[in-house]
Structure formats: structure tokens, C-alpha cells
Motif scaffolding. Structure first.
Motif, short mmCIF file in Angstrom:
data_model
loop_
_atom_site.label_atom_id
_atom_site.label_comp_id
_atom_site.label_asym_id
_atom_site.label_seq_id
_atom_site.Cartn_x
_atom_site.Cartn_y
_atom_site.Cartn_z
N GLU A 245 5.77 12.95 -5.61
CA GLU A 245 4.81 12.58 -4.95
C GLU A 245 4.80 11.75 -3.73
O GLU A 245 4.34 11.74 -2.75
CB GLU A 245 3.89 11.61 -5.92
CG GLU A 245 3.04 12.48 -6.97
CD GLU A 245 2.13 13.45 -6.50
OE1 GLU A 245 1.33 13.20 -5.58
OE2 GLU A 245 2.05 14.40 -7.08
N PHE A 246 6.08 10.99 -3.82
CA PHE A 246 6.44 10.40 -2.58
C PHE A 246 6.81 11.33 -1.40
O PHE A 246 6.42 11.08 -0.42
CB PHE A 246 7.74 9.49 -2.93
CG PHE A 246 8.06 8.50 -1.95
CD1 PHE A 246 7.45 7.10 -1.66
CD2 PHE A 246 9.16 8.78 -0.96
CE1 PHE A 246 7.79 6.33 -0.78
CE2 PHE A 246 9.50 8.00 -0.09
CZ PHE A 246 8.80 6.50 0.17
N MET A 247 7.66 12.36 -1.79
CA MET A 247 8.04 13.19 -0.88
C MET A 247 6.84 14.01 -0.04
O MET A 247 6.55 13.91 1.20
CB MET A 247 8.84 14.62 -1.39
CG MET A 247 10.28 14.11 -1.52
SD MET A 247 11.14 15.52 -2.39
CE MET A 247 12.67 14.73 -2.53
N ARG A 248 5.69 14.17 -0.91
CA ARG A 248 4.60 14.94 -0.40
C ARG A 248 3.93 13.90 0.64
O ARG A 248 3.57 14.15 1.73
CB ARG A 248 3.54 15.07 -1.56
CG ARG A 248 2.52 16.17 -1.26
CD ARG A 248 1.42 16.35 -2.23
NE ARG A 248 1.75 16.42 -3.45
CZ ARG A 248 1.92 17.74 -4.03
NH1 ARG A 248 1.88 18.72 -3.47
NH2 ARG A 248 2.41 17.65 -5.34
N ALA A 249 3.83 12.54 0.23
CA ALA A 249 3.29 11.60 0.92
C ALA A 249 4.16 11.46 2.36
O ALA A 249 3.48 11.04 3.33
CB ALA A 249 3.06 10.33 0.25
N LEU A 250 5.44 11.40 2.15
CA LEU A 250 6.29 11.30 3.25
C LEU A 250 5.92 12.58 4.47
O LEU A 250 5.76 12.09 5.68
CB LEU A 250 7.49 11.48 2.86
CG LEU A 250 8.81 10.45 3.57
CD1 LEU A 250 8.14 9.22 3.56
CD2 LEU A 250 9.87 10.44 2.88
N GLY A 251 5.99 13.52 3.76
CA GLY A 251 5.64 14.79 4.78
C GLY A 251 4.35 14.59 5.50
O GLY A 251 4.10 14.74 6.82
#
Lengths: 183, 419
Positions: free
Chosen positions: B38-44
Motif C-alpha cells: 500500500e505504501f509503494m502504491r501511495a508513493l507512486g
């Protein structure tokens, strides 16, 4: 935010058909390719060279495409090949003029609409600036230019595994920097 | 490889289906992994939002440039200069022989003009004006004792009439043993009336025959014996050696005109015919013309002799003798020409060229072939060097012409490319 105008960054059958017709010297096919990809190429160039050079460099890219499209190997990604040409033209322009967009200018300075942000934008900006140039490059190419791993590999001339690994480590570093900063 | 390493690739849809299913199961069961994804998705998502958009400009320009055919492909500058240099050298190499040839042709045509002027003058002077006036002078002095002026002039008129008649029919039919040509007007009118005797057609025939034979020397010997057996003779023969020591023989033979076809047939049988040409020149009209002029001059000679027999003053005798000498000289010259033409027409000329067919081991290679080849190669290299040097000098000397053009061309090309 940066969507490809075609909706899909991948080389579809339609694109391949246009490429094949352009290879046979059909001008309308080349014009179709210009219409399809010009915006992407311009934005790509606009993030590397100053604005007054960007449109020249983008146009030169398509002139080179016109001259060399017969050498394009259809097994490789067309977008990757196209962005590779644009990448070379950007490097040439930077070398000739000595003018380049600084890394800090790639991202907006966080403004007042940061309430809805999931991550701290200032921290994210700092984390992006802290990445190595190799890691930052793949992040920009994948997240902003919307290139696939395969297209990035074609463009940079590296294996797909290398792209995957660089992207993985770049995100690990970003997370580390942002989460560490918050703690 | 751990599942964590593939989280980003899973998120980007870059994993193979089996591996993606594995990672999906792991994420489902492990809340830490889920939180990381989820964090990676938000980061992108945030990275894309944060990126500056430079906008889009210049699409029309790109479309216009894409539709334009470029003057020259995008080749490196060094290649362009090399191309230009080669083009200039080729231009000089092509223009030089053309200029040299045109100069040579101009010289040739100049000399040809002079020759034609010479021959025209010779023909016109066949009966010199000087002699005509001297004869008239003598006629006046011995009026009543010698033929009148009209008779003298008839010789010239007669020859002209014969020439016109022969020329008009395209083929002469005046006999070689023509009856004595009458010298008075009446007799001349008889000739005009259609009683022109016939002369067999005289044609000088020349032939060239190129043959490929098994043995060039033997073919030359057989051609020689053939010429003799037909009543002719060999005028000239030669032997040359081509590269590879292959002999080529040449035989120029004269055979009686009547045996010409037989000679050609027998020569053809000596080998494989590679080329053949036969040409004929009808000289009947020339012969008739010469004969008419000789006859007219003989009449003139007789008249001078009559005058001479009646002359009493030393001065007159000397003058008549001098004129008589000129007339006889001219008669001899014309008769010589007539004899030559008759002879040329009676004997045809055949030039046979016999090239030996290539056969294994025959003829043997010359002893010094390696040295000869070496010398040829070295001389060739030296000649090539001289040629390149000459071209270089020409390029240098012509630089004031091509250099500005080249510079202008390059500047124009760059501007066109920029535009």
C-alpha cells in the motif's frame, strides 16, 4: 497524473501496423506515430532540457525516427526505441548547449493542497533528490513517463532484471528515507 | 528470491502469472507485506502528482517536419565531406577527358578543313587557268592553222557531260575500251543523244573477318595458301600475343574480285566467325571521269603538237613545249589514278584476324610470366599514383571554382536542416 495519450503505453497491433507502413515510406503512417507519441516525447524532453530547446529536440527525435525506422527491430518495444532516440537527442542538446534541467526542478515544490497527501510531499521530494542518478532515472521513467520495464530496458540498453532490481531498491530507499524522517 | 523483492514488480503487473499468484497469496496472509504494498502504491501516486508537467508545444512543427523529405539523410559531417570530396574528384575525372577530347576534336576538324581545302584546290586546278589563257593566246596567233577555241573547250565540256551522265544514273556504263572521243561539237552532241557506251561496274571490295580458331598460326598459313591458290597474294601478315601468351594472327590478302565470295567462304570454314564486315565502293564514275579527262587532255596534246609543228619562232616553240610538258604530266598523273582504281577494283582485300581459342596448357605460359606480372603490377601502381597525383593537382587548381560552391552548398544544407 501523466497518462499516455493512447491510454496504453504498450505497442499495440495498431501501432505495429503504423510502424510497418512508415517503414514502407508512407508519410501518413509517420504522421500518425507523431500524433500518437509527440506529447510523451515532448514531456520526456521537457524534463531534461530547457523549455526553449524541448520542442526542437522532440522534433529532431521524430526526424531521426523517419530516417531510421527501417532499422527498427519489431521484437523490441517501439516506445523504448523511440524514447532511446529522444534520450540521445537530449544528451546531445545538453552537451552542445551546456544547459540542463536541474534535478530539483523535476518536482513541484509542495503547495497548499498537501492535505490529501498520503505521504509527506516535502519528505518525498527530499527522498527523490537523495536517490542515486541510476535509481532516480528508473523511477522517473516508470512512474512519470509510464514506461514498462521492457521499454526502459530497451531504452537504457540493460536487462529487464536490472530495471526491476533498480526500481525495487529505489522504492526501498524512498521508503526508508521517508519513514525514517517521519520517525 | 523473497516475496518482498518482488512486491514492486507485482504492483506494476510485471511478474509472471505463477509468481504473481504466489506473491498475492503472501500479501493476503501477511499484513506487513500488505502495508508495504500500500505504501509503494501511495508513493507512486504521489511521485506522479509531484512531477512537473512541462506542457506540450510544437506538435504542428513535428508533423510538418515528418512530412517533409530531407535534402540529405542525417549522415555524420565527416561522411558528408568525404562524399563531397569524392563527388568533386569524380567530376574532375569525368570532365578532364571530355575537355581533352573536345580540344583534340577541334584540332582534328581544323586539319580536316585544311585537307578538304587542299583537295578542292587540286581538283579545281586540274586544267589551270594559266594554261587556258596561254593556249588561247597561241590560238589567236596561229588562227586558221590550228583548231579553233571551241574545239579546245569541248574537251572540258565533254568530260563534264560524261561525268553528269554517269553520276545521274548512279552507276557507270561507259566501256573501258571507249571509242576515241570526238573533239568537235557534232560528235559531242552524238554522245548526248544516248550513244554512251557501257562500262562494267567497278567496285572496290574490302572485308574484315574475325575468327576464333584452334591454332592461330596454322590458320594464318592456310589463309596464305588459300590466297595463292585463288590467284591472289598476301599483302601483309602479322602475329601478336595477348595476355596469357595467346597468339592472334592477322592476314591481309588480295584476291581476284571474281573469287572474293569463294575466298570468304573458305576463310569462314577455318574457325568460328566472331565478326564479319564487307564494304564496297563503286568507283565506276571516278574511272569514267578520269578516262574522259585523259582523253580530253590527249586531244589537247595533239593540238599542241600541231601548233608545235607549225611554230617558227624559238620563243613560241619553247612556250608550246612547256605547255605540252604540263599536259603530258597531267595525263600521266590521271592515268596513274585510273590504273590504281582499276587494280583496286579487280583485286578485293580481305583482312582476316584469327584469335586462338583458350585451351588447357596451350600455349604454355612464358618463362618470365612472374617477373612480367610483377613489373606490370608495379607499373600499374605507379601509374595509379601518377593519376591520383594528377587528379589532386586538378582538384587543387580548380579549388577556386568548386570550393565556394561546396561551402555555399554546405551552408544551404545546414540552413535547410535547421528550418
Amino acid at each position: 497524473m501523466m497518462e499516455s495519450p493512447t491510454g496504453s503505453p504498450h505497442a499495440t497491433e495498431e501501432v505495429l501496423d503504423e510502424v510497418r507502413r512508415a517503414k514502407r515510406g508512407q508519410r501518413d503512417a509517420l504522421s500518425e506515430l507523431v500524433r500518437r507519441y509527440y506529447a510523451d516525447v515532448y514531456r520526456f524532453c521537457g524534463r531534461r532540457v530547457p523549455r526553449d530547446l524541448a520542442s526542437d529536440v522532440a522534433q529532431e527525435t521524430f526526424v531521426t525516427v523517419q530516417q531510421t525506422i527501417k532499422r527498427y527491430d519489431e521484437r523490441a518495444s517501439f516506445r523504448g526505441w523511440l524514447f532511446g532516440i529522444a534520450h540521445n537527442h537530449c544528451r546531445n542538446a545538453i552537451r552542445k548547449t551546456g544547459r540542463e534541467i536541474p534535478v530539483e526542478s523535476l518536482w513541484e515544490r509542495p503547495g497548499g493542497d498537501a492535505e490529501g497527501a498520503i505521504v509527506n510531499r516535502e519528505a518525498l521530494r527530499g527522498a527523490l533528490l537523495g536517490l542515486t542518478s541510476e535509481h532516480r532515472e528508473v523511477v522517473v521513467l516508470h512512474e512519470i513517463e509510464q514506461l514498462t520495464y521492457d521499454e526502459i530496458a530497451t531504452m537504457l540498453g540493460v536487462p529487464v532484471g536490472t530495471v526491476k532490481s533498480r526500481l525495487h531498491h529505489a522504492f526501498l530507499n524512498l521508503r526508508k528515507t521517508i519513514v525514517g524522517g517521519e520517525q | 528470491m523473497s516475496v518482498r523483492d518482488d512486491l514492486k514488480a507485482y504492483l506494476d503487473g510485471e511478474l509472471a502469472p505463477e509468481r504473481a499468484a504466489e506473491v498475492a497469496r503472501a500479501i493476503e496472509t501477511d499484513p506487513v507485506l500488505r502495508e508495504e504494498v500500500e505504501f509503494m502504491r501511495a508513493l507512486g501516486f504521489e511521485i506522479r502528482r509531484l512531477a512537473k508537467d512541462p506542457g506540450v508545444e510544437g506538435l504542428e512543427g513535428a508533423l510538418s517536419r515528418a512530412g517533409r523529405r530531407r535534402f540529405l539523410p542525417n549522415v555524420p559531417p565527416l561522411a558528408r565531406w568525404s562524399f563531397g570530396g569524392v563527388a568533386v574528384i569524380l567530376l574532375v575525372a569525368v570532365m578532364f577527358p571530355i575537355l581533352a577530347q573536345s580540344k583534340y576534336s577541334a584540332r582534328l576538324s581544323g586539319s580536316a578543313d585544311l585537307k578538304s581545302l587542299d583537295s578542292g584546290a587540286t581538283a579545281a586546278a586540274s586544267i589551270p587557268m594559266e594554261r587556258e589563257s596561254a593556249k588561247a593566246d597561241l590560238d589567236l596567233r596561229y588562227q586558221g592553222q590550228a583548231p579553233d577555241q571551241t574545239t579546245f573547250r569541248d574537251g572540258g565540256v565533254e568530260a563534264k557531260a560524261l561525268r553528269e551522265r554517269v553520276g545521274g544514273r548512279g552507276q557507270a556504263e561507259v566501256p573501258a575500251t571507249a571509242a576515241p572521243v570526238p573533239a568537235d561539237k557534232e560528235s559531242y552532241s552524238n554522245i548526248q543523244g544516248g550513244e554512251v557506251p557501257t562500262l562494267p561496274t567497278m567496285v572496290i571490295r574490302n572485308a574484315n573477318l574475325e575468327l576464333t580458331v584452334g591454332d592461330a598460326r596454322a590458320a594464318m598459313a592456310r589463309a596464305t595458301s588459300l590466297a595463292q591458290s585463288l590467284g591472289g597474294y598476301v599483302e601483309n601478315s602479322s602475329i601478336n600475343y595477348l595476355e596469357g601468351n595467346l597468339p592472334v594472327t592477322n592476314v591481309t590478302m588480295r584476291v581476284p574480285e571474281k573469287r572474293f565470295d569463294t575466298a570468304m567462304e573458305q576463310l569462314r570454314a577455318l574457325g568460328e566467325v566472331k565478326g564479319e564486315s564487307v564494304n564496297g565502293q563503286d568507283v565506276t564514275a571516278q574511272v569514267v571521269d578520269l578516262e574522259a579527262r585523259v582523253k580530253a587532255l590527249k586531244v589537247e596534246e595533239d593540238q599542241y603538237l600541231t601548233i608545235l609543228s607549225k611554230a617558227s619562232r624559238i620563243g613560241d616553240i619553247l612556250q608550246v613545249k612547256s605547255r605540252l610538258g604540263q599536259v603530258r604530266l597531267e595525263i600521266e598523273s590521271l592515268e596513274g589514278q585510273r590504273r590504281y582504281l582499276r587494280n583496286a577494283a579487280s583485286m578485293s582485300t580481305i583482312v582476316g584476324t584469327f584469335t586462338q581459342r583458350v585451351q588447357v596448357g596451350k600455349p604454355e605460359a612464358p618463362k618470365n610470366w612472374a617477373e612480367d606480372t610483377w613489373a606490370h603490377a608495379v607499373n600499374g601502381l605507379s601509374a595509379a599514383g601518377r593519376w591520383l597525383g594528377s587528379v589532386g593537382i586538378y582538384v587543387l587548381v580548380f579549388a577556386p571554382i568548386w570550393l565556394p560552391l561546396l561551402v555555399l552548398g554546405v551552408v544551404a544544407m545546414r540552413r535547410a536542416n535547421k528550418a
